[in-house]
Enzyme design. Structure first.
Site, PDB file in Angstrom:
ATOM      1  N   ARG A  62      19.850  81.385  45.864  1.00 26.54           N
ATOM      2  CA  ARG A  62      20.811  80.364  46.245  1.00 26.54           C
ATOM      3  C   ARG A  62      20.110  79.136  46.847  1.00 26.54           C
ATOM      4  NH1 ARG A  62      26.085  79.487  46.550  1.00 26.54           N
ATOM      5  NH2 ARG A  62      26.775  78.120  48.232  1.00 26.54           N
ATOM      6  N   ASP A 107      40.912  74.703  43.063  1.00 22.65           N
ATOM      7  CA  ASP A 107      41.361  75.773  43.959  1.00 22.65           C
ATOM      8  C   ASP A 107      42.829  75.544  44.340  1.00 22.65           C
ATOM      9  OD1 ASP A 107      38.473  76.911  44.618  1.00 22.65           O
ATOM     10  OD2 ASP A 107      38.396  74.736  44.767  1.00 22.65           O
ATOM     11  N   ARG A 151      45.003  76.330  41.372  1.00 23.95           N
ATOM     12  CA  ARG A 151      45.036  77.787  41.179  1.00 23.95           C
ATOM     13  C   ARG A 151      45.998  78.415  42.198  1.00 23.95           C
ATOM     14  NH1 ARG A 151      38.432  78.394  40.676  1.00 23.95           N
ATOM     15  NH2 ARG A 151      38.309  78.293  38.399  1.00 23.95           N
ATOM     16  N   HIS A 155      34.420  74.596  48.182  1.00 28.73           N
ATOM     17  CA  HIS A 155      34.753  75.079  46.845  1.00 28.73           C
ATOM     18  C   HIS A 155      33.856  76.278  46.554  1.00 28.73           C
ATOM     19  CE1 HIS A 155      35.488  75.608  42.670  1.00 28.73           C
ATOM     20  NE2 HIS A 155      34.222  75.405  42.402  1.00 28.73           N
TER      21      HIS A 155
HETATM   22  P1  NAX Z   1      27.568  72.594  31.343  1.00 26.37           P
HETATM   23  O1  NAX Z   1      26.279  73.283  31.593  1.00 26.37           O
HETATM   24  O2  NAX Z   1      28.337  72.872  30.107  1.00 26.37           O
HETATM   25  O3  NAX Z   1      27.349  71.012  31.392  1.00 26.37           O
HETATM   26  C1  NAX Z   1      26.619  70.402  32.392  1.00 26.37           C
HETATM   27  C2  NAX Z   1      25.918  69.225  31.760  1.00 26.37           C
HETATM   28  O4  NAX Z   1      25.290  68.474  32.808  1.00 26.37           O
HETATM   29  C3  NAX Z   1      24.821  69.607  30.782  1.00 26.37           C
HETATM   30  O5  NAX Z   1      25.065  68.961  29.541  1.00 26.37           O
HETATM   31  C4  NAX Z   1      23.548  69.106  31.441  1.00 26.37           C
HETATM   32  O6  NAX Z   1      22.588  68.617  30.523  1.00 26.37           O
HETATM   33  C5  NAX Z   1      24.081  67.992  32.326  1.00 26.37           C
HETATM   34  N1  NAX Z   1      23.212  67.658  33.460  1.00 26.37           N
HETATM   35  C6  NAX Z   1      22.457  68.503  34.202  1.00 26.37           C
HETATM   36  N2  NAX Z   1      21.768  67.823  35.120  1.00 26.37           N
HETATM   37  C7  NAX Z   1      22.106  66.530  34.973  1.00 26.37           C
HETATM   38  C8  NAX Z   1      21.701  65.355  35.616  1.00 26.37           C
HETATM   39  N3  NAX Z   1      20.793  65.385  36.609  1.00 26.37           N
HETATM   40  N4  NAX Z   1      22.248  64.185  35.226  1.00 26.37           N
HETATM   41  C9  NAX Z   1      23.146  64.166  34.217  1.00 26.37           C
HETATM   42  N5  NAX Z   1      23.546  65.241  33.554  1.00 26.37           N
HETATM   43  C10 NAX Z   1      23.036  66.421  33.930  1.00 26.37           C
HETATM   44  O7  NAX Z   1      28.438  72.869  32.655  1.00 26.37           O
HETATM   45  P2  NAX Z   1      30.007  72.674  32.878  1.00 26.37           P
HETATM   46  O8  NAX Z   1      30.698  73.913  32.513  1.00 26.37           O
HETATM   47  O9  NAX Z   1      30.436  71.391  32.284  1.00 26.37           O
HETATM   48  O10 NAX Z   1      30.045  72.608  34.479  1.00 26.37           O
HETATM   49  C11 NAX Z   1      29.450  71.519  35.176  1.00 26.37           C
HETATM   50  C12 NAX Z   1      29.408  71.801  36.667  1.00 26.37           C
HETATM   51  O11 NAX Z   1      30.719  71.968  37.195  1.00 26.37           O
HETATM   52  C13 NAX Z   1      28.662  73.081  37.049  1.00 26.37           C
HETATM   53  O12 NAX Z   1      27.842  72.795  38.174  1.00 26.37           O
HETATM   54  C14 NAX Z   1      29.766  74.019  37.447  1.00 26.37           C
HETATM   55  O13 NAX Z   1      29.321  75.003  38.362  1.00 26.37           O
HETATM   56  C15 NAX Z   1      30.735  73.062  38.083  1.00 26.37           C
HETATM   57  N6  NAX Z   1      32.121  73.512  38.271  1.00 26.37           N
HETATM   58  C16 NAX Z   1      32.781  73.050  39.369  1.00 26.37           C
HETATM   59  C17 NAX Z   1      34.107  73.353  39.618  1.00 26.37           C
HETATM   60  C18 NAX Z   1      34.818  72.816  40.824  1.00 26.37           C
HETATM   61  O14 NAX Z   1      35.985  73.190  41.020  1.00 26.37           O
HETATM   62  N7  NAX Z   1      34.226  71.982  41.673  1.00 26.37           N
HETATM   63  C19 NAX Z   1      34.842  74.272  38.711  1.00 26.37           C
HETATM   64  C20 NAX Z   1      34.258  74.377  37.353  1.00 26.37           C
HETATM   65  C21 NAX Z   1      32.751  74.379  37.292  1.00 26.37           C
HETATM   66  O15 NAX Z   1      32.299  75.691  37.518  1.00 26.37           O
END
Ligand code: NAX
Length: 328
Positions: free
Chosen positions: A100, A161, A164, A189
Site C-alpha cells: 500500500r 459511495d 451506492r 473513498h
Molecule cells: P484504467 O487502468 O482502465 O485506466 C487508467 C488510465 O490512466 C490508463 O489508460 C493509464 O494509462 C492512465 N494513466 C495512468 N497514469 C497516468 C498519468 N500519470 N497521466 C495520465 N494518464 C495516466 O483504470 P480505470 O478503471 O479507468 O480507473 C481509473 C482510476 O479510478 C483507478 O485509480 C481506480 O482505482 C479509480 N476508481 C475510483 C473510484 C472512485 O469512486 N473514486 C471508483 C472507480 C475506480 O476504481
C-alpha cells in the site's frame, strides 16, 4: 451561444474514461447548451497514445454538436492549459506484490506533477475532481502542489459511495431514488467510508424511522456500500467503470450547476468542520450554489457515527503521513 469550457481528463484511454468522455461530450456534465473543448491526457507511452487516438475517433464518430475541439496530450503542462474543469482519472493501479505504501508513493509522484502543472497553466478558477485512487490523498497531494490555486477547488470523488448508498436505501424501503434527500457519506473513498442515513428523508418522512434496524445498518448496509467496488470486480471481472463515470458526471454537474438546496457528498478539504483537521480531504455532506460548495453544518454526530468518522479519518491521516516527505 455560450463560450466553450475547457475540460481536461487524465487517464483518457482507460475504462472509466470510455464512459465518461462520451457523457461529457453529450452535455450530461455541464449542460445541454454548454460547448466543451476536450483536452485528453494519457501517459506518453505509444500504446496508450494509440488507444487514445481510437477513443477520439469514436468521439468524432458520434458527431456530438457540443464538442468544439478535442486534443490529445502526453504532458500535463499542455493538457491542463487554461482548463476550467480537470477530471483526474488516471492513476497507478496496485500491481502484484505492491505494498500500500508503494502505491501511495507512486501516485504521490503523479499527483505532485499534475498539481504543479495545474498550478502553472490551468484557469485560475479551475475546478478539480480526483477520481484515481487513493482519491482523497491524491486530491490532497494535487492541492498541496498547487499553492497558487484556491485549495477549495480541489475535490475527491465520494459520489460513487453516495450513489451506492442511495441505491441500497431506496431498495430497502421500496421508495424511488428521486424521493430521497439528505443522505451523506463521511470520510475516505475506501471501505472505511461511513455512509449515514440518519438525516435522510423520503418525501419528507424519516428514512431511519422507516428502516428502524441498527443491525441492518451495521451489518448489511455499511459493509455492502463499503465493499461494493470489490463485489463489482468479483461479478464483472473488471472494476466499476460506468458507475464511476456517472458519479464523476454528477459530482461536477452539481458543483457547477447547483443542488438547489439539496445535499450531496463531496470529498473536500476540511475547514475544521466536525472536528476534521483542516486540509484533510474528507467526504462531507454539502450543498452547492453558484459554483461553490458549503459543508452542511450543525448535524448531530452520535457515538456510532463518531466511531465511524474516527476510523476513516485515522486511515486518511495515515495516508497523509505516508506521503508527507514527498510534499516538501
Ligand atoms: P484504467 O487502468 O482502465 O485506466 C487508467 C488510465 O490512466 C490508463 O489508460 C493509464 O494509462 C492512465 N494513466 C495512468 N497514469 C497516468 C498519468 N500519470 N497521466 C495520465 N494518464 C495516466 O483504470 P480505470 O478503471 O479507468 O480507473 C481509473 C482510476 O479510478 C483507478 O485509480 C481506480 O482505482 C479509480 N476508481 C475510483 C473510484 C472512485 O469512486 N473514486 C471508483 C472507480 C475506480 O476504481
Amino acid at each position: 451561444a455560450k463560450a466553450p469550457l475547457r475540460v481536461a481528463v487524465s487517464g483518457a484511454a482507460g475504462q472509466i474514461s470510455y464512459s465518461l468522455l462520451f457523457r461529457i461530450a453529450n452535455g450530461d456534465m455541464l449542460g445541454k447548451d454548454q460547448p466543451v473543448i476536450l483536452q485528453l491526457l494519457e501517459i506518453p507511452d505509444e500504446k496508450a497514445q494509440k488507444a487514445l487516438q481510437g477513443v477520439m475517433m469514436e468521439i468524432n464518430d458520434c458527431a456530438f454538436p457540443l464538442v468544439a475541439e478535442m486534443t490529445a496530450h502526453g504532458d500535463p503542462m499542455t493538457a491542463f492549459k487554461d482548463c476550467d474543469v480537470a477530471v483526474l482519472v488516471g492513476a497507478r493501479p496496485r500491481g502484484p506484490g505492491m505494498e500500500r505504501s508503494d502505491l501511495l508513493q507512486a501516485n504521490a509522484k503523479i499527483f505532485t506533477a499534475q498539481g504543479k502543472a495545474l498550478d502553472a497553466v490551468a484557469s485560475r478558477n479551475v475546478k478539480v475532481l480526483v477520481v484515481g485512487n487513493p482519491a482523497n490523498t491524491n486530491a490532497y497531494i494535487a492541492m498541496k502542489s498547487a499553492p497558487n490555486l484556491p485549495a477549495k477547488n480541489f475535490t475527491a470523488m465520494l459520489r460513487l459511495d453516495h450513489n451506492r448508498a442511495l441505491s441500497q436505501v431506496a431498495a430497502k424501503i421500496g421508495k424511488p431514488i428521486a424521493s430521497l434527500e439528505k443522505l451523506c457519506v463521511w470520510g475516505n473513498h475506501s471501505p472505511t467510508m461511513h455512509a449515514d442515513y440518519r438525516f435522510a428523508t423520503t418525501d419528507g418522512a424519516s428514512v431511519k424511522d422507516l428502516i428502524n434496524d441498527q443491525v441492518w445498518n451495521k451489518e448489511v448496509f455499511l459493509p455492502t456500500v463499503g465493499k461494493r467496488g470489490a463485489a463489482i470486480i468479483e461479478a464483472r471481472g473488471l472494476s466499476s467503470a460506468a458507475s464511476a463515470a456517472s458519479a464523476a458526471i454528477d459530482h461536477v454537474h452539481d458543483w457547477l450547476l447547483g443542488t438547489n438546496g439539496k445535499w450531496t457528498t463531496m470529498g473536500v478539504p476540511s475547514d475544521g468542520s466536525y472536528g476534521i483537521p483542516e486540509g484533510i480531504m474528507f467526504g462531507f455532506p454539502v450543498t452547492t450554489e453558484n459554483g461553490e460548495y458549503k459543508i452542511v453544518q450543525g448535524l448531530e454526530i452520535d457515538a456510532f457515527t463518531q466511531e465511524g468518522i474516527n476510523k476513516t479519518l485515522a486511515e486518511l491521516e495515515g495516508e497523509r503521513d505516508a506521503v508527507k516527505d514527498l510534499l516538501g
